[in-house]
Design an enzyme around this catalytic site. Structure first.
Site, mmCIF file in Angstrom:
data_model
loop_
_atom_site.group_PDB
_atom_site.id
_atom_site.type_symbol
_atom_site.label_atom_id
_atom_site.label_comp_id
_atom_site.label_asym_id
_atom_site.label_seq_id
_atom_site.Cartn_x
_atom_site.Cartn_y
_atom_site.Cartn_z
ATOM 1 N N GLU A 114 -16.513 30.611 -20.751
ATOM 2 C CA GLU A 114 -15.626 30.216 -20.104
ATOM 3 C C GLU A 114 -14.940 32.591 -19.471
ATOM 4 O OE1 GLU A 114 -12.830 28.750 -21.653
ATOM 5 O OE2 GLU A 114 -13.047 29.805 -23.383
ATOM 6 N N GLU A 154 -16.824 23.705 -27.276
ATOM 7 C CA GLU A 154 -15.641 23.673 -27.778
ATOM 8 C C GLU A 154 -14.753 22.811 -28.441
ATOM 9 O OE1 GLU A 154 -15.348 27.803 -26.108
ATOM 10 O OE2 GLU A 154 -15.812 25.332 -25.595
#
Length: 270
Positions: free
Chosen positions: A124, A144
């Site tokens: 990210e 995730e």
């Protein structure tokens, strides 16, 4: 030079090098790291002598994302450590998003030098950088969903804008790891180099950027991002507003003069 126990800072010429420095946890995010990152971005923006920033990791890893062991069982993140920095987060509740380049875009070019794991929160943060270099054995991925979590660092928005949507969705929905070569094939990174040389390659690219006119470089970067979601007509109009003032600078005149005189230009941000 700044930094914290989990984020080291050093200068090499006109490049500021920010190193995620928690190798015993594969540089998993911590509060000291996030505070150090944010302060590093601000320092780079405010120092005219800095023309580029390289983000890398210590100990053969880039970033393994959030420290899930520390975070498990708590909604406050108190397990992330760095209680001495908690007042910073209280004073600016957005600090962690700025640190991860979700809510902050440095005006200087940011290069990522990746070795080892660059996963979850590491991937990210990577999406907030401008130019990306990885060692052969680097790994990427957004894990995730495998943990029942959401990649809330910006990936559901940014990733489909940076790589083809089919690849973005596969990465987001499978939670599987990607090799450096595979990440390069889908366009997530730009260079794959022998292990241990990612920082060297990133610094070489940064040196090329540093040799260019800093006002021009910053205007070009700003134009690329601010026109990304515009129509072509609106984007071209915005480009002129960004671009024309650069031609009126002393640096532009110096660039032309240096070319004519066959010498390296001396830019003064003027």
């Amino acid at each position: 030079m700044g930094g914290t126990e989990h984020l080291s800072v050093r200068r090499e010429g006109a490049t500021l090098i920010l190193t995620l420095n928690r190798p015993e946890a594969r540089n998993a995010l911590s509060l000291p790291m996030l505070v150090g990152l944010y302060d590093g971005w601000v320092a780079a923006d405010e120092d005219d002598a800095v023309r580029s920033v390289v983000l890398t990791g210590a100990g053969g890893a880039f970033c393994a994302g959030m420290d899930l062991k520390a975070l498990a069982g708590t909604s406050t993140g108190k397990g992330m450590g760095g209680e001495d920095y908690r007042d910073r987060l209280k004073a600016d509740p957005d600090l962690h998003w700025k640190a991860m380049l979700r809510h902050h875009r440095p005006r200087k070019p940011v290069l990522a030098a990746v070795e080892g794991p660059c996963v979850a929160g590491g991937t990210e943060i990577l999406q907030g950088t401008d130019i990306r270099v990885a060692g052969d054995s680097a790994t990427f991925g957004l894990f995730e969903v495998k943990r029942g979590l959401f990649p809330i660092g910006g990936s559901t928005v940014r990733l489909p804008r940076q790589i083809p949507r089919t690849h973005a969705l596969e990465m987001l929905l499978t939670g599987r790891p990607y090799s450096a070569r595979e990440a390069a094939d889908v366009g997530l990174i730009g260079h794959v180099v022998p292990d241990g040389t990612a920082l060297e390659k990133a610094l070489a690219i940064a040196e090329q950027i540093n040799a260019c006119g800093p006002l021009a470089v910053e205007a070009v970067k700003a134009s690329v991002y601010e026109t990304a979601d515009m129509t072509e007509a609106d984007g071209l109009a915005a480009e002129l507003k960004r671009g024309w003032p650069v031609f009126d600078t002393a640096d532009a005149k110096e660039g032309a003069r240096a070319f004519a005189e066959k010498r390296p230009p001396v830019y003064r941000r003027a």
